[in-house]
Design a protein around this motif. Structure first.
Motif, PDB file in Angstrom:
ATOM      1  N   CYS A 196      -7.754   0.343   0.865  1.00 47.72           N
ATOM      2  CA  CYS A 196      -6.896  -0.359   1.530  1.00 47.72           C
ATOM      3  C   CYS A 196      -7.351  -1.152   2.622  1.00 47.72           C
ATOM      4  N   CYS A 244       0.828  -1.341  -0.042  1.00 44.69           N
ATOM      5  CA  CYS A 244       0.053  -0.091  -0.101  1.00 44.69           C
ATOM      6  C   CYS A 244       0.869   1.190  -0.029  1.00 44.69           C
ATOM      7  N   CYS A 288       0.218   3.136   3.945  1.00 44.64           N
ATOM      8  CA  CYS A 288       0.593   2.532   5.135  1.00 44.64           C
ATOM      9  C   CYS A 288       1.840   1.480   4.892  1.00 44.64           C
ATOM     10  N   CYS A 337      -5.317   0.524   5.929  1.00 42.99           N
ATOM     11  CA  CYS A 337      -5.391   1.845   6.644  1.00 42.99           C
ATOM     12  C   CYS A 337      -6.700   2.626   5.852  1.00 42.99           C
TER      13      CYS A 337
END
Ligand SMILES: [Zn+2]
Length: 232
Positions: free
Chosen positions: A63, A38, A41, A66
């Protein structure tokens, strides 16, 4: 079955293409880091959240960790490749379909990366050389003319480069040579004209002095190749 296979393969290749596009533009290696992560994060993405097309829909474009939005571009590229592979399988015989699948893959790479960072990744024109060689088996007529086509287009291109040094890069030359070989005469000449006209219109509309030429070479090459396989 062949159509379904093309759709699934298209989605998988589209997903792979996303990795290539992102990493080329960011100047990262294609295989390092080995797993997708990601962007927010940095948590690596689990295989079940990395299923082309489906995962984006199931995760609602966010995601899992996060909840940051995943750019819609990822989803669109997967859909674009899946639909174009399916389109090729519906309209063309199997061998031609495979040639077009390789061509569109290269086209999207050039269109995206050259627009973003004015650079054409080497493997995009290597893919077109693969299409060139395979295309010799598809149509053996006038094979010698392909070399003439390549020579003429290359000569015109080098003269143009002498006149407008700024606009035309080395990558453009590497890109147009295999396309001149694939399209053969007289289509290769139309191809040169069409891509120049499109690039010119684009630069006038956007009032830009330097325009990447690669996307126009690739896109018009792909369109003419579809036309050629259908009507020649
Ligand atoms: Zn995240």
């Amino acid at each position: 079955m062949w159509y379904v296979l093309n759709f699934i393969l298209g989605a998988i290749f589209g997903s792979f293409l996303n990795v290539i596009l992102f990493r080329s533009v960011e100047g990262l290696k294609i295989n390092d880091p080995p797993r997708s992560f990601c962007l927010n994060c940095k948590v690596s993405i689990k295989w079940y959240d990395n299923i082309p097309i489906l995962s984006y829909i199931l995760l609602g474009g966010k995601c899992r960790n996060c909840k940051t939005k995943i750019p819609i571009r990822y989803f669109l590229v997967e859909l674009l490749i899946a639909f174009s592979f399916t389109f090729h399988s519906l309209l063309f015989a199997k061998f031609e379909c495979i040639l077009l699948n390789i061509f569109i893959f290269s086209t999207v790479v050039v269109a995206y990366v050259d627009f973003k960072i004015m650079m054409i990744p080497d493997f995009s024109w290597w893919l077109l050389w693969i299409v060139s060689v395979l295309d010799l088996f598809r149509d053996t007529r006038f094979w010698y003319l392909r070399f003439v086509s390549l020579f003429i287009v290359l000569s015109i291109f080098l003269i143009l480069k002498k006149i407008y040094v700024e606009g035309l890069g080395e990558g453009d030359i590497y890109l147009i040579t295999p396309i001149a070989f694939i399209l053969n005469l007289p289509l290769s000449i139309y191809h040169l004209l069409l891509s120049s006209i499109l690039a010119l219109i684009f630069s006038l509309v956007n009032k830009k002095k330097i325009v990447p030429f690669g996307p126009f070479i690739s896109i018009s090459g792909y369109v003419l190749y579809v036309f050629m396989l259908k009507y020649f």
